[in-house]
Design a protein around this motif. Sequence first.
Motif, PDB file in Angstrom:
ATOM      1  N   SER A  93       0.780  -1.135  -0.004  1.00  0.00           N
ATOM      2  CA  SER A  93       0.079   0.066   0.123  1.00  0.00           C
ATOM      3  C   SER A  93       0.673   1.190   0.096  1.00  0.00           C
ATOM      4  N   SER A  94       1.722   1.131   0.745  1.00  0.00           N
ATOM      5  CA  SER A  94       2.959   2.468   0.733  1.00  0.00           C
ATOM      6  C   SER A  94       3.595   2.562  -0.496  1.00  0.00           C
ATOM      7  N   MET A  95       3.944   1.377  -1.030  1.00  0.00           N
ATOM      8  CA  MET A  95       4.782   1.700  -2.189  1.00  0.00           C
ATOM      9  C   MET A  95       3.751   2.086  -3.348  1.00  0.00           C
ATOM     10  N   VAL A  96       2.577   1.787  -3.633  1.00  0.00           N
ATOM     11  CA  VAL A  96       1.505   2.200  -4.580  1.00  0.00           C
ATOM     12  C   VAL A  96       1.391   3.648  -4.240  1.00  0.00           C
ATOM     13  N   GLU A  97       1.304   4.264  -3.037  1.00  0.00           N
ATOM     14  CA  GLU A  97       1.196   5.406  -2.828  1.00  0.00           C
ATOM     15  C   GLU A  97       2.151   6.253  -3.220  1.00  0.00           C
ATOM     16  N   ILE A  98       3.445   5.797  -3.210  1.00  0.00           N
ATOM     17  CA  ILE A  98       4.742   6.507  -3.352  1.00  0.00           C
ATOM     18  C   ILE A  98       4.782   6.456  -4.906  1.00  0.00           C
ATOM     19  N   THR A  99       4.701   5.282  -5.666  1.00  0.00           N
ATOM     20  CA  THR A  99       4.947   5.026  -7.109  1.00  0.00           C
ATOM     21  C   THR A  99       3.641   5.385  -7.998  1.00  0.00           C
ATOM     22  N   ASP A 100       2.500   5.102  -7.648  1.00  0.00           N
ATOM     23  CA  ASP A 100       1.537   5.297  -8.514  1.00  0.00           C
ATOM     24  C   ASP A 100       0.390   6.428  -8.077  1.00  0.00           C
ATOM     25  N   ILE A 101       0.739   7.129  -6.996  1.00  0.00           N
ATOM     26  CA  ILE A 101      -0.054   8.184  -6.891  1.00  0.00           C
ATOM     27  C   ILE A 101       0.889   9.584  -6.575  1.00  0.00           C
ATOM     28  N   ASN A 102       1.662   9.666  -5.550  1.00  0.00           N
ATOM     29  CA  ASN A 102       2.366  10.759  -5.178  1.00  0.00           C
ATOM     30  C   ASN A 102       3.457  11.195  -6.284  1.00  0.00           C
ATOM     31  N   LEU A 116       2.965  15.341 -12.820  1.00  0.00           N
ATOM     32  CA  LEU A 116       1.984  16.012 -13.590  1.00  0.00           C
ATOM     33  C   LEU A 116       2.210  17.366 -13.049  1.00  0.00           C
ATOM     34  N   ALA A 117       2.461  17.793 -11.988  1.00  0.00           N
ATOM     35  CA  ALA A 117       2.618  19.220 -11.380  1.00  0.00           C
ATOM     36  C   ALA A 117       3.971  19.675 -12.153  1.00  0.00           C
ATOM     37  N   ASN A 118       4.841  18.885 -12.454  1.00  0.00           N
ATOM     38  CA  ASN A 118       6.191  19.483 -12.931  1.00  0.00           C
ATOM     39  C   ASN A 118       6.030  19.762 -14.574  1.00  0.00           C
ATOM     40  N   ARG A 140      -3.511  18.930 -16.325  1.00  0.00           N
ATOM     41  CA  ARG A 140      -4.424  19.483 -14.967  1.00  0.00           C
ATOM     42  C   ARG A 140      -5.724  18.441 -15.095  1.00  0.00           C
ATOM     43  N   ALA A 141      -6.325  18.015 -16.252  1.00  0.00           N
ATOM     44  CA  ALA A 141      -7.468  17.078 -16.074  1.00  0.00           C
ATOM     45  C   ALA A 141      -6.958  15.927 -15.433  1.00  0.00           C
ATOM     46  N   LYS A 142      -5.719  15.417 -15.681  1.00  0.00           N
ATOM     47  CA  LYS A 142      -5.399  14.133 -14.887  1.00  0.00           C
ATOM     48  C   LYS A 142      -5.458  14.206 -13.500  1.00  0.00           C
ATOM     49  N   LEU A 143      -4.863  15.266 -13.122  1.00  0.00           N
ATOM     50  CA  LEU A 143      -4.551  15.836 -11.495  1.00  0.00           C
ATOM     51  C   LEU A 143      -5.901  16.094 -11.208  1.00  0.00           C
ATOM     52  N   ALA A 144      -6.919  16.751 -11.783  1.00  0.00           N
ATOM     53  CA  ALA A 144      -8.222  16.627 -11.280  1.00  0.00           C
ATOM     54  C   ALA A 144      -8.872  15.255 -10.967  1.00  0.00           C
ATOM     55  N   THR A 145      -8.788  14.530 -11.981  1.00  0.00           N
ATOM     56  CA  THR A 145      -9.113  12.941 -11.574  1.00  0.00           C
ATOM     57  C   THR A 145      -8.555  12.273 -10.511  1.00  0.00           C
ATOM     58  N   MET A 146      -7.264  12.407 -10.573  1.00  0.00           N
ATOM     59  CA  MET A 146      -6.603  11.695  -9.221  1.00  0.00           C
ATOM     60  C   MET A 146      -6.976  12.336  -7.846  1.00  0.00           C
ATOM     61  N   PHE A 147      -7.289  13.666  -7.742  1.00  0.00           N
ATOM     62  CA  PHE A 147      -7.506  14.087  -6.712  1.00  0.00           C
ATOM     63  C   PHE A 147      -8.894  14.004  -6.016  1.00  0.00           C
ATOM     64  N   LEU A 174       1.801  29.036  -7.878  1.00  0.00           N
ATOM     65  CA  LEU A 174       0.899  27.877  -7.289  1.00  0.00           C
ATOM     66  C   LEU A 174       1.339  26.449  -7.493  1.00  0.00           C
ATOM     67  N   VAL A 175       1.819  26.249  -8.756  1.00  0.00           N
ATOM     68  CA  VAL A 175       2.308  25.222  -9.491  1.00  0.00           C
ATOM     69  C   VAL A 175       3.234  24.614  -8.875  1.00  0.00           C
ATOM     70  N   ARG A 176       4.375  25.477  -8.388  1.00  0.00           N
ATOM     71  CA  ARG A 176       5.471  25.009  -7.696  1.00  0.00           C
ATOM     72  C   ARG A 176       5.277  24.708  -6.417  1.00  0.00           C
ATOM     73  N   GLU A 177       4.363  25.216  -5.575  1.00  0.00           N
ATOM     74  CA  GLU A 177       3.753  24.941  -4.400  1.00  0.00           C
ATOM     75  C   GLU A 177       3.223  23.326  -4.373  1.00  0.00           C
ATOM     76  N   LEU A 178       2.343  23.096  -5.403  1.00  0.00           N
ATOM     77  CA  LEU A 178       1.642  21.787  -5.483  1.00  0.00           C
ATOM     78  C   LEU A 178       2.880  20.922  -5.743  1.00  0.00           C
ATOM     79  N   ARG A 179       3.781  21.181  -6.717  1.00  0.00           N
ATOM     80  CA  ARG A 179       5.030  20.067  -6.922  1.00  0.00           C
ATOM     81  C   ARG A 179       5.815  19.795  -5.611  1.00  0.00           C
ATOM     82  N   GLU A 180       6.019  20.963  -4.701  1.00  0.00           N
ATOM     83  CA  GLU A 180       6.782  20.563  -3.550  1.00  0.00           C
ATOM     84  C   GLU A 180       6.046  19.970  -2.569  1.00  0.00           C
TER      85      GLU A 180
END
Length: 255
Positions: A39-48, A54-56, A101-108, A168-174
């Motif tokens: 679960s942790s690895m999925v959170e790291i690799t597949d989500i965060n 995408l933010a980058n 942005r659309a992909k991020l909106a879906t993931m969020f 704002l974009v760089r805040e999200l990336r950070e």
Amino acid sequence: MNLSQMKVATRLGIGFSLISCLLVAVTIFALYRMAQLESSMVEITDINAVEAGLANQLDHTISNRALALRNLILLQADQQDQIAIETTRFDKETQTYEDARAKLATMFQNPQTTPEERALLDQIRQQGELSLPLMMKAKELALAGQREAAYHVLRADLRPVQAKWWKLVRELRELERQQNDIETASAKQLYDMSRTLMIGLTVLAVVLSIASALIITRSVLKQLGGEPAAAAEAANRVATGDLTVRVVTQPGDDA
């Protein structure tokens, strides 16, 4: 119940069952910990990591469009091939931004997404909606050969809005990077704890297995008065009429 009153098969069954239960417990614990690590690895690799990427990408598309607009303003009318390249670049980066942005909106939409992430993405959307008309205006002016007017829009109108957009974009990336670091540290801590507990459970299982084997062996030997083979031999000799057989017993054995 006293072990000496049980059948040998019952004693062996109890010992085997104890060992089996310990093995099952260790296996269940290992599977549970592995599921947590997964679960942790999925959170790291597949989500965060994906969200940070995408933010980058958003950041890069903003920078690339700014460069494309600058180049359009600087290019002369006789450089139509370069103008076409920069125009295509601007349009392509605009589409890439919208896709990211659309992909991020879906993931969020994931329940685990934090309110801070959602708020940042919403502010990014708003700044993007403010910036795009200004960027399109600068582009149209540059293509029309009105370089001074295009430069004024770029410097005076777009820059303040774009600066906040970038921020704002760089805040999200950070934020995504920080979440990844936290999750990575948590996964490492979980691994270290799991390894320690697994070693402890394995040692406990070995100790209890040895203890149960010794207890069962001693109870059987005490009841028989010695090794089963020796007891069987003595019984056979007595049965054949040899009463001179000498039975060796353990000290303190009254069997």
